[in-house]
Design a protein around this motif. Structure first.
Motif, PDB file in Angstrom:
ATOM      1  N   MET A  37       0.830  -1.201   0.000  1.00 46.69           N
ATOM      2  CA  MET A  37       0.000   0.000   0.000  1.00 46.69           C
ATOM      3  C   MET A  37       0.873   1.264   0.000  1.00 46.69           C
ATOM      4  SD  MET A  37      -3.150   0.967   2.584  1.00 46.69           S
ATOM      5  CE  MET A  37      -2.564  -0.234   3.697  1.00 46.69           C
ATOM      6  N   VAL A  38       1.892   1.287   0.835  1.00 46.09           N
ATOM      7  CA  VAL A  38       2.766   2.463   0.906  1.00 46.09           C
ATOM      8  C   VAL A  38       3.564   2.623  -0.383  1.00 46.09           C
ATOM      9  CG1 VAL A  38       4.783   3.438   2.094  1.00 46.09           C
ATOM     10  CG2 VAL A  38       2.891   2.486   3.427  1.00 46.09           C
ATOM     11  N   MET A  39       4.072   1.500  -0.929  1.00 48.06           N
ATOM     12  CA  MET A  39       4.851   1.581  -2.172  1.00 48.06           C
ATOM     13  C   MET A  39       4.031   2.178  -3.310  1.00 48.06           C
ATOM     14  SD  MET A  39       7.147  -1.899  -2.600  1.00 48.06           S
ATOM     15  CE  MET A  39       5.699  -2.820  -3.002  1.00 48.06           C
ATOM     16  N   PHE A  40       2.874   1.557  -3.576  1.00 42.92           N
ATOM     17  CA  PHE A  40       2.096   1.989  -4.729  1.00 42.92           C
ATOM     18  C   PHE A  40       1.426   3.337  -4.523  1.00 42.92           C
ATOM     19  CE2 PHE A  40       1.661  -2.720  -5.874  1.00 42.92           C
ATOM     20  CZ  PHE A  40       2.737  -2.660  -6.720  1.00 42.92           C
ATOM     21  N   SER A  41       0.804   3.522  -3.377  1.00 36.44           N
ATOM     22  CA  SER A  41       0.129   4.799  -3.131  1.00 36.44           C
ATOM     23  C   SER A  41       1.131   5.936  -3.033  1.00 36.44           C
ATOM     24  CB  SER A  41      -0.683   4.735  -1.836  1.00 36.44           C
ATOM     25  OG  SER A  41      -1.690   3.786  -1.943  1.00 36.44           O
ATOM     26  N   GLY A  42       2.229   5.693  -2.349  1.00 31.75           N
ATOM     27  CA  GLY A  42       3.257   6.722  -2.236  1.00 31.75           C
ATOM     28  C   GLY A  42       3.830   7.089  -3.592  1.00 31.75           C
ATOM     29  N   TYR A  43       4.125   6.065  -4.395  1.00 37.20           N
ATOM     30  CA  TYR A  43       4.654   6.322  -5.736  1.00 37.20           C
ATOM     31  C   TYR A  43       3.660   7.141  -6.546  1.00 37.20           C
ATOM     32  CZ  TYR A  43       6.728   5.538 -10.304  1.00 37.20           C
ATOM     33  OH  TYR A  43       7.292   5.725 -11.544  1.00 37.20           O
ATOM     34  N   GLU A  44       2.388   6.731  -6.517  1.00 32.59           N
ATOM     35  CA  GLU A  44       1.368   7.457  -7.293  1.00 32.59           C
ATOM     36  C   GLU A  44       1.134   8.866  -6.767  1.00 32.59           C
ATOM     37  OE1 GLU A  44      -1.350   5.149 -10.183  1.00 32.59           O
ATOM     38  OE2 GLU A  44      -2.362   5.800  -8.363  1.00 32.59           O
ATOM     39  N   ASN A  45       1.170   9.048  -5.469  1.00 33.15           N
ATOM     40  CA  ASN A  45       0.906  10.371  -4.898  1.00 33.15           C
ATOM     41  C   ASN A  45       2.080  11.329  -5.025  1.00 33.15           C
ATOM     42  OD1 ASN A  45      -1.793  10.123  -3.980  1.00 33.15           O
ATOM     43  ND2 ASN A  45      -1.093   8.877  -2.283  1.00 33.15           N
ATOM     44  N   PHE A  46       3.290  10.801  -4.992  1.00 35.80           N
ATOM     45  CA  PHE A  46       4.451  11.699  -4.919  1.00 35.80           C
ATOM     46  C   PHE A  46       5.395  11.637  -6.109  1.00 35.80           C
ATOM     47  CE2 PHE A  46       3.340  10.643  -0.459  1.00 35.80           C
ATOM     48  CZ  PHE A  46       2.829  11.880  -0.125  1.00 35.80           C
ATOM     49  N   VAL A  47       5.297  10.589  -6.951  1.00 38.37           N
ATOM     50  CA  VAL A  47       6.248  10.472  -8.060  1.00 38.37           C
ATOM     51  C   VAL A  47       5.523  10.538  -9.402  1.00 38.37           C
ATOM     52  CG1 VAL A  47       8.079   9.080  -9.112  1.00 38.37           C
ATOM     53  CG2 VAL A  47       7.838   9.123  -6.621  1.00 38.37           C
ATOM     54  N   SER A  48       4.735   9.519  -9.726  1.00 39.68           N
ATOM     55  CA  SER A  48       4.102   9.460 -11.044  1.00 39.68           C
ATOM     56  C   SER A  48       2.937   8.472 -11.020  1.00 39.68           C
ATOM     57  CB  SER A  48       5.144   9.001 -12.074  1.00 39.68           C
ATOM     58  OG  SER A  48       4.573   8.907 -13.348  1.00 39.68           O
ATOM     59  N   LYS A  49       1.979   8.670 -11.892  1.00 41.28           N
ATOM     60  CA  LYS A  49       0.862   7.731 -12.031  1.00 41.28           C
ATOM     61  C   LYS A  49       1.390   6.402 -12.554  1.00 41.28           C
ATOM     62  CE  LYS A  49      -3.013   9.792 -10.993  1.00 41.28           C
ATOM     63  NZ  LYS A  49      -3.441   9.495  -9.645  1.00 41.28           N
ATOM     64  N   ILE A  50       0.807   5.319 -12.080  1.00 40.36           N
ATOM     65  CA  ILE A  50       1.168   3.994 -12.563  1.00 40.36           C
ATOM     66  C   ILE A  50       0.209   3.650 -13.696  1.00 40.36           C
ATOM     67  CG2 ILE A  50       1.296   1.545 -11.966  1.00 40.36           C
ATOM     68  CD1 ILE A  50       2.038   2.409  -9.114  1.00 40.36           C
ATOM     69  N   ASP A  51       0.761   3.419 -14.882  1.00 44.32           N
ATOM     70  CA  ASP A  51      -0.062   3.113 -16.056  1.00 44.32           C
ATOM     71  C   ASP A  51      -0.215   1.609 -16.203  1.00 44.32           C
ATOM     72  OD1 ASP A  51      -0.746   5.612 -16.982  1.00 44.32           O
ATOM     73  OD2 ASP A  51       1.084   5.829 -18.172  1.00 44.32           O
ATOM     74  N   ILE A  52      -1.363   1.115 -15.767  1.00 43.48           N
ATOM     75  CA  ILE A  52      -1.693  -0.301 -15.930  1.00 43.48           C
ATOM     76  C   ILE A  52      -3.060  -0.350 -16.592  1.00 43.48           C
ATOM     77  CG2 ILE A  52      -2.226  -2.456 -14.720  1.00 43.48           C
ATOM     78  CD1 ILE A  52      -0.252  -1.620 -12.585  1.00 43.48           C
ATOM     79  N   ASP A  53      -3.171  -1.155 -17.638  1.00 44.63           N
ATOM     80  CA  ASP A  53      -4.450  -1.275 -18.346  1.00 44.63           C
ATOM     81  C   ASP A  53      -5.528  -1.776 -17.400  1.00 44.63           C
ATOM     82  OD1 ASP A  53      -3.204  -0.459 -20.681  1.00 44.63           O
ATOM     83  OD2 ASP A  53      -2.724  -2.521 -21.278  1.00 44.63           O
ATOM     84  N   GLU A  54      -6.728  -1.263 -17.578  1.00 39.75           N
ATOM     85  CA  GLU A  54      -7.862  -1.643 -16.730  1.00 39.75           C
ATOM     86  C   GLU A  54      -8.113  -3.146 -16.748  1.00 39.75           C
ATOM     87  OE1 GLU A  54      -9.798  -0.007 -14.551  1.00 39.75           O
ATOM     88  OE2 GLU A  54      -8.600   1.774 -14.872  1.00 39.75           O
ATOM     89  N   GLY A  55      -7.940  -3.791 -17.909  1.00 35.31           N
ATOM     90  CA  GLY A  55      -8.229  -5.214 -18.038  1.00 35.31           C
ATOM     91  C   GLY A  55      -7.228  -6.097 -17.304  1.00 35.31           C
ATOM     92  N   SER A  56      -6.006  -5.607 -17.099  1.00 33.02           N
ATOM     93  CA  SER A  56      -5.009  -6.430 -16.418  1.00 33.02           C
ATOM     94  C   SER A  56      -5.259  -6.399 -14.911  1.00 33.02           C
ATOM     95  CB  SER A  56      -3.599  -5.941 -16.768  1.00 33.02           C
ATOM     96  OG  SER A  56      -3.426  -4.616 -16.338  1.00 33.02           O
ATOM     97  N   GLU A  57      -4.367  -6.952 -14.158  1.00 33.51           N
ATOM     98  CA  GLU A  57      -4.568  -7.137 -12.719  1.00 33.51           C
ATOM     99  C   GLU A  57      -4.411  -5.857 -11.919  1.00 33.51           C
ATOM    100  OE1 GLU A  57      -2.019 -10.231 -11.356  1.00 33.51           O
ATOM    101  OE2 GLU A  57      -2.622 -11.575 -12.943  1.00 33.51           O
ATOM    102  N   LYS A  58      -5.060  -4.813 -12.328  1.00 30.85           N
ATOM    103  CA  LYS A  58      -4.957  -3.537 -11.626  1.00 30.85           C
ATOM    104  C   LYS A  58      -5.679  -3.626 -10.284  1.00 30.85           C
ATOM    105  CE  LYS A  58      -5.525   1.404 -12.073  1.00 30.85           C
ATOM    106  NZ  LYS A  58      -5.862   2.519 -12.917  1.00 30.85           N
ATOM    107  N   LEU A  59      -5.006  -3.170  -9.251  1.00 31.19           N
ATOM    108  CA  LEU A  59      -5.595  -3.147  -7.919  1.00 31.19           C
ATOM    109  C   LEU A  59      -6.722  -2.122  -7.891  1.00 31.19           C
ATOM    110  CD1 LEU A  59      -2.237  -3.190  -5.934  1.00 31.19           C
ATOM    111  CD2 LEU A  59      -3.769  -5.116  -6.331  1.00 31.19           C
TER     112      LEU A  59
END
Length: 164
Positions: free
Chosen positions: A72-94
């Motif tokens: 949670m900290v890795m992904f949310s922190g990365y998205e909030n402070f570094v860059s959006k994570i581009d993962i297609d909706e159809g794939s295993e996106k959380l």
């Protein structure tokens, strides 16, 4: 000059990226420790006392909660402070990816710490015969401090979000 300084300052957010990669290495280490505990337990499962099995199980749950907290900290922190994570909706996106702001993340971290502390306190109580009363008292005080802190953070977050 001011524009260049602002661009440079904004670009420094990428210094956080290796730190989040470091957290993923901590997740690898935690996973290794988890399976090490499992491999120690399984060969002796039939002679393991129920109390010991419960203590090991609580330790495993503890590790899982810490692992989830790391993710949670890795992904949310990365998205909030570094860059959006581009993962297609159809794939295993959380499902929560992109929806957890820094305030929500703080509350989730605080709640996770309370859950982890609760499990640790339960382990202490199950092993109460081997722990001094004064030490148990301090475990309870520390746990209650986590609970009160998490409650206060959630309450303050509710107040500040309500005033906007």
């Amino acid at each position: 000059m001011e524009k260049q300084l602002e661009r440079l300052l904004y670009a420094t957010r990428w210094l956080l990226a290796p730190i989040y990669i470091g957290l993923s290495l901590a997740l690898v280490a935690l996973s290794i420790k988890f399976f090490q505990e499992m491999f120690h337990l399984l060969p002796h499962i039939l002679e393991t006392k129920e109390t010991d099995l419960i203590l090991v199980t609580l330790s495993l749950i503890d590790m899982v909660l810490v692992g989830g907290l790391l993710v949670m900290v890795m992904f949310s922190g990365y998205e909030n402070f570094v860059s959006k994570i581009d993962i297609d909706e159809g794939s295993e996106k959380l499902g929560w990816l992109g929806k957890v702001d820094s305030g929500t993340l703080k509350n989730k971290v605080a709640a996770s710490i309370v859950a982890i502390s609760s499990i640790h306190l339960l382990k202490v109580f199950m092993n109460a015969d081997n722990i001094e009363s004064e030490k148990m008292f301090w475990y309870v005080i520390i746990h209650l401090t986590f609970v009160v802190s998490a409650f206060a953070m959630g309450y303050l977050d509710k107040i500040t979000r309500g005033s906007h």
